[in-house]
Design an enzyme around this catalytic site. Structure first.
Site, mmCIF file in Angstrom:
data_model
loop_
_atom_site.group_PDB
_atom_site.id
_atom_site.type_symbol
_atom_site.label_atom_id
_atom_site.label_comp_id
_atom_site.label_asym_id
_atom_site.label_seq_id
_atom_site.Cartn_x
_atom_site.Cartn_y
_atom_site.Cartn_z
ATOM 1 N N TRP A 149 0.800 -1.230 0.000
ATOM 2 C CA TRP A 149 0.000 0.000 0.000
ATOM 3 C C TRP A 149 0.827 1.271 0.000
ATOM 4 O O TRP A 149 0.292 2.354 -0.182
ATOM 5 C CB TRP A 149 -0.943 0.020 1.221
ATOM 6 C CG TRP A 149 -0.328 -0.477 2.502
ATOM 7 C CD1 TRP A 149 -0.481 -1.732 3.029
ATOM 8 C CD2 TRP A 149 0.539 0.226 3.387
ATOM 9 N NE1 TRP A 149 0.241 -1.848 4.194
ATOM 10 C CE2 TRP A 149 0.872 -0.660 4.445
ATOM 11 C CE3 TRP A 149 1.080 1.520 3.419
ATOM 12 C CZ2 TRP A 149 1.711 -0.307 5.495
ATOM 13 C CZ3 TRP A 149 1.913 1.875 4.454
ATOM 14 C CH2 TRP A 149 2.229 0.971 5.483
ATOM 15 N N ASN A 150 2.131 1.171 0.238
ATOM 16 C CA ASN A 150 2.862 2.432 0.468
ATOM 17 C C ASN A 150 3.089 3.245 -0.810
ATOM 18 O O ASN A 150 2.971 4.460 -0.791
ATOM 19 C CB ASN A 150 4.149 2.203 1.252
ATOM 20 C CG ASN A 150 5.040 1.157 0.655
ATOM 21 O OD1 ASN A 150 4.591 0.325 -0.122
ATOM 22 N ND2 ASN A 150 6.311 1.181 0.993
ATOM 23 N N LYS A 173 -2.320 -8.037 -8.148
ATOM 24 C CA LYS A 173 -3.096 -8.022 -6.911
ATOM 25 C C LYS A 173 -2.514 -6.906 -6.030
ATOM 26 O O LYS A 173 -1.498 -7.079 -5.383
ATOM 27 C CB LYS A 173 -2.931 -9.377 -6.216
ATOM 28 C CG LYS A 173 -4.005 -9.757 -5.231
ATOM 29 C CD LYS A 173 -4.310 -8.762 -4.162
ATOM 30 C CE LYS A 173 -3.671 -9.063 -2.824
ATOM 31 N NZ LYS A 173 -3.976 -8.043 -1.808
ATOM 32 N N GLY A 225 6.662 -6.287 -0.354
ATOM 33 C CA GLY A 225 5.909 -6.259 0.898
ATOM 34 C C GLY A 225 6.772 -6.730 2.043
ATOM 35 O O GLY A 225 8.003 -6.654 1.989
ATOM 36 N N GLU A 247 10.908 -8.096 -3.148
ATOM 37 C CA GLU A 247 11.478 -6.850 -2.626
ATOM 38 C C GLU A 247 10.844 -6.651 -1.266
ATOM 39 O O GLU A 247 9.644 -6.372 -1.168
ATOM 40 C CB GLU A 247 11.157 -5.701 -3.599
ATOM 41 C CG GLU A 247 12.089 -4.527 -3.428
ATOM 42 C CD GLU A 247 11.567 -3.530 -2.423
ATOM 43 O OE1 GLU A 247 11.967 -3.647 -1.240
ATOM 44 O OE2 GLU A 247 10.788 -2.657 -2.797
ATOM 45 N N LEU A 248 11.642 -6.846 -0.203
ATOM 46 C CA LEU A 248 11.071 -7.000 1.136
ATOM 47 C C LEU A 248 11.510 -5.869 2.073
ATOM 48 O O LEU A 248 11.886 -4.806 1.630
ATOM 49 C CB LEU A 248 11.437 -8.378 1.680
ATOM 50 C CG LEU A 248 11.112 -9.548 0.718
ATOM 51 C CD1 LEU A 248 11.598 -10.874 1.270
ATOM 52 C CD2 LEU A 248 9.613 -9.606 0.415
ATOM 53 N N CYS A 281 10.182 0.871 2.475
ATOM 54 C CA CYS A 281 11.057 -0.272 2.750
ATOM 55 C C CYS A 281 12.484 0.187 3.008
ATOM 56 O O CYS A 281 13.222 -0.435 3.747
ATOM 57 C CB CYS A 281 11.016 -1.236 1.570
ATOM 58 S SG CYS A 281 11.252 -0.430 -0.010
ATOM 59 N N GLU A 379 11.494 -4.485 11.519
ATOM 60 C CA GLU A 379 10.978 -3.370 10.718
ATOM 61 C C GLU A 379 9.686 -2.848 11.343
ATOM 62 O O GLU A 379 8.746 -3.603 11.568
ATOM 63 C CB GLU A 379 10.701 -3.837 9.292
ATOM 64 C CG GLU A 379 10.285 -2.702 8.386
ATOM 65 C CD GLU A 379 10.051 -3.145 6.944
ATOM 66 O OE1 GLU A 379 9.349 -4.146 6.738
ATOM 67 O OE2 GLU A 379 10.566 -2.472 6.036
HETATM 68 P P1 NDP Z 1 2.109 -7.547 3.298
HETATM 69 O O1 NDP Z 1 3.446 -8.050 2.961
HETATM 70 O O2 NDP Z 1 1.284 -8.300 4.263
HETATM 71 O O3 NDP Z 1 1.239 -7.383 1.973
HETATM 72 C C1 NDP Z 1 1.759 -7.047 0.714
HETATM 73 C C2 NDP Z 1 0.856 -7.653 -0.334
HETATM 74 O O4 NDP Z 1 0.858 -9.092 -0.231
HETATM 75 C C3 NDP Z 1 -0.593 -7.241 -0.182
HETATM 76 O O5 NDP Z 1 -1.165 -7.100 -1.464
HETATM 77 C C4 NDP Z 1 -1.186 -8.414 0.579
HETATM 78 O O6 NDP Z 1 -2.568 -8.520 0.516
HETATM 79 C C5 NDP Z 1 -0.478 -9.577 -0.084
HETATM 80 N N1 NDP Z 1 -0.482 -10.794 0.718
HETATM 81 C C6 NDP Z 1 -0.647 -10.921 2.049
HETATM 82 N N2 NDP Z 1 -0.559 -12.221 2.406
HETATM 83 C C7 NDP Z 1 -0.324 -12.924 1.279
HETATM 84 C C8 NDP Z 1 -0.124 -14.314 0.986
HETATM 85 N N3 NDP Z 1 -0.133 -15.243 1.922
HETATM 86 N N4 NDP Z 1 0.104 -14.671 -0.287
HETATM 87 C C9 NDP Z 1 0.135 -13.750 -1.278
HETATM 88 N N5 NDP Z 1 -0.064 -12.432 -1.055
HETATM 89 C C10 NDP Z 1 -0.280 -12.015 0.198
HETATM 90 O O7 NDP Z 1 2.234 -6.081 3.731
HETATM 91 P P2 NDP Z 1 1.098 -5.199 4.388
HETATM 92 O O8 NDP Z 1 0.531 -4.364 3.332
HETATM 93 O O9 NDP Z 1 0.125 -5.960 5.201
HETATM 94 O O10 NDP Z 1 1.998 -4.398 5.395
HETATM 95 C C11 NDP Z 1 2.495 -5.048 6.551
HETATM 96 C C12 NDP Z 1 3.947 -4.804 6.718
HETATM 97 O O11 NDP Z 1 4.665 -5.097 5.523
HETATM 98 C C13 NDP Z 1 4.316 -3.379 6.987
HETATM 99 O O12 NDP Z 1 4.142 -3.075 8.313
HETATM 100 C C14 NDP Z 1 5.732 -3.347 6.568
HETATM 101 O O13 NDP Z 1 6.557 -3.842 7.588
HETATM 102 C C15 NDP Z 1 5.792 -4.273 5.423
HETATM 103 N N6 NDP Z 1 5.759 -3.625 4.128
HETATM 104 C C16 NDP Z 1 6.903 -3.544 3.415
HETATM 105 C C17 NDP Z 1 6.909 -2.907 2.214
HETATM 106 C C18 NDP Z 1 8.110 -2.757 1.394
HETATM 107 O O14 NDP Z 1 8.119 -1.911 0.500
HETATM 108 N N7 NDP Z 1 9.136 -3.548 1.600
HETATM 109 C C19 NDP Z 1 5.721 -2.297 1.673
HETATM 110 C C20 NDP Z 1 4.555 -2.467 2.475
HETATM 111 C C21 NDP Z 1 4.599 -3.126 3.647
HETATM 112 P P3 NDP Z 1 -3.412 -7.773 1.664
HETATM 113 O O15 NDP Z 1 -3.232 -6.332 1.417
HETATM 114 O O16 NDP Z 1 -4.786 -8.232 1.512
HETATM 115 O O17 NDP Z 1 -2.829 -8.210 2.972
#
Ligand code: NDP
Length: 486
Positions: A149-150, A173, A225, A247-248, A281, A379
């Site tokens: 979402w960021n 997605k 994510g 990219e985590l 991130c 994080e």
């Molecule tokens: P997530 O990693 O949970 O989600 C990222 C994406 O993956 C979303 O579209 C999410 O769907 C989807 N997803 C969740 N679970 C699964 C699964 N089992 N299999 C496949 N896809 C899945 O990040 P969040 O958005 O929930 O944020 C939580 C944390 O992630 C933050 O607090 C931060 O620490 C980190 N983050 C890191 C980012 C980066 O740029 N590295 C960016 C954003 C978040 P859904 O939205 O429905 O959960």
């Protein structure tokens, strides 16, 4: 209230289930978007598969793909303000930051459009005189892109621009919190002239992403994510040996030496952790500062942090918006409690904002942090800076690398020898010298260690969307001994 369907095979399709998207600034729902099902993922993958295997997309030349990408870039330029307003409303980040991103996005499509017709194989200097050998770089196939979402469309573009240049098709997605910009973008793909099925969107919760990951029709998952989600995805993808790029997260060190320009460094520290409310991130969430300048630097950082203007993300004077959603706020608050329990002290901030309430948290500087505390190891993804002292260069490098992450780092010094020496020792995918939070479409971006697998942006990214095929051509036409390796 806006209302959207799924986007499959070039059309908006009514969804069987829906969910509301909230504006984090005022907590109000502002859009209704589909909450997709496994069956809808199936339809989208089938459309992407058809487009890749038998559709007009697969017959296009690289030059034609490049031309479509340039048209898309022009449309993004035209609509940047509207699309930036949508993203800011959905994720609460500053309008001026989202506008900057949208105005920069066309450059990605121009850059990779130019790469589409330069994706050439090699002729191999053969060790076998009777063989002419060459390689082809072929598109990988159907890509499942899962985004957070960021920065929804920037992070999708990191995947989409090289993927389209290579000839892949996509099922996307986006995060459940920020689906609207991707659905709006889909309409622009059609307007630009991309054939049906090249770009499909199934919005919804995590289960939609999970359905994509396990789908046998998907050749690759490109994900941005959380690290823990990335591990679940990599494990799921392993079942079909689906390719992944991940990219985590990060816990990036921002290292300030005593010979740095402290005014400039303080500004960079603020940009690194409070830009985008710390929700990036690459956030510089660990400030490593040399003991001899600790107090002097801290005074500058705390002074500027206290002046940060919180408020409406749409307003030009606002410097920091709310965090993006309630679970994120809960996470930030929990980490603050843990940090204080572990012995960190608040130099400024540390609470919800008393004036604005809602999802607003004060920009926070924590001192007396040591690198073994949870606040320094995990994080947070929020506006919390942990200040850690170091003695000398070796100590700085040791603390910086003492983390399971390795996304980014910065070095602040006026000594050119030290700057490069330290940069070379840091185990991170990106190192800035006397700067923070800069990305470029032409420069690879990705993580060491648990910050990810693979690289986005630059020439490296195109490799993530192609397979190399080796072709052996026999030149003599004579039979050979069938029972030995050729
Ligand atoms: P997530 O990693 O949970 O989600 C990222 C994406 O993956 C979303 O579209 C999410 O769907 C989807 N997803 C969740 N679970 C699964 C699964 N089992 N299999 C496949 N896809 C899945 O990040 P969040 O958005 O929930 O944020 C939580 C944390 O992630 C933050 O607090 C931060 O620490 C980190 N983050 C890191 C980012 C980066 O740029 N590295 C960016 C954003 C978040 P859904 O939205 O429905 O959960």
């Amino acid at each position: 209230m806006r209302e959207y369907g799924l986007f499959i095979d070039g059309q908006e399709v009514p969804a069987s289930h829906s969910m509301k998207s909230l504006n984090p600034y005022n907590g109000q729902p502002w859009a209704i978007v589909p909450d997709g099902t496994e069956e809808e993922v199936d339809h989208a993958v089938a459309a992407a598969r058809r487009a890749f295997d038998t559709g007009p997309w697969g017959r296009m030349t690289a030059q034609q793909r490049g031309a479509l990408m340039r048209s898309l870039a022009d449309i993004i330029k035209r609509d940047a303000e509207e699309l930036a307003r949508i993203e800011s409303t959905d994720n609460g980040k500053l309008y001026r930051e989202m506008l900057g991103q949208w105005q920069y996005l066309p450059e990605y499509y121009y850059y990779y459009a130019g790469m589409a017709d330069k994706l050439q194989g090699d002729t191999v200097p053969s060790d076998r005189p009777n063989f002419f050998i060459y390689t082809r770089r072929e598109a990988l196939g159907v890509v499942g892109a899962i985004t957070p979402w960021n920065s929804p469309m920037l992070l999708l573009t990191f995947k989409l621009a090289p993927g389209l240049a290579a000839g892949c098709t996509f099922v996307v997605k986006p995060s459940e919190h920020t689906s609207v910009s991707t659905l709006e973008f889909a309409k622009r793909m059609t307007e630009a002239g991309f054939p049906d099925g090249v770009f499909n969107v199934v919005t919804g919760m995590g289960h939609v992403g999970a359905a994509l990951v396990k789908h046998p029709g998907v050749d690759k998952i490109a994900f941005t994510g959380a690290t823990e989600t990335g591990k679940v995805i990599a494990a799921g993808a392993a079942r079909n040996l689906t390719r992944v790029s991940l990219e985590l997260g990060g816990k990036s060190p921002n290292i300030v030496f005593e010979d740095a320009d402290l005014d400039v460094a303080a500004n960079g520290v603020i940009a690194g952790i409070f830009g985008a409310t710390g929700q990036t991130c690459m956030a510089g969430s660990r400030l490593l500062v040399q003991e001899s300048v600790h107090d002097e630097l801290l005074e500058r950082i705390v002074g500027r942090t206290r002046e940060i203007r919180l408020g409406d993300p749409m307003a030009a004077e606002t410097e920091m918006g709310p965090v993006a959603n309630q679970p994120q706020l809960d996470k930030v608050q929990e980490y603050l409690e843990v940090a204080l329990k572990d012995g960190a002290k608040v130099a400024c901030g540390g609470k919800l904002d008393p004036m604005l309430g809602g999802l607003f948290v004060q920009p926070t500087v924590l001192i007396d942090v040591t690198n073994d505390m949870r606040i320094a190891r995990e994080e947070v993804f929020g506006p919390i800076l942990s200040v850690i002292r170091f003695k000398d260069e070796a100590d700085a490098v040791r603390i910086a690398n003492d983390t399971r992450f390795g996304l980014a780092a910065a070095v602040w010094t006026q000594n050119v020898h030290r700057a490069h020496r330290v940069a070379h020792q840091l185990r991170a995918g990106t190192v800035w010298i006397n700067a923070y939070r800069v990305v470029s479409y032409a420069t690879p971006f990705g993580g060491y260690k648990e910050s990810g697998i693979g690289r986005e942006n630059g020439m490296d990214a195109i490799r993530e969307y192609t397979e190399t095929k080796s072709v052996y051509v026999e030149l003599t036409g004579q039979p050979r001994d069938p029972f030995t390796l050729g």
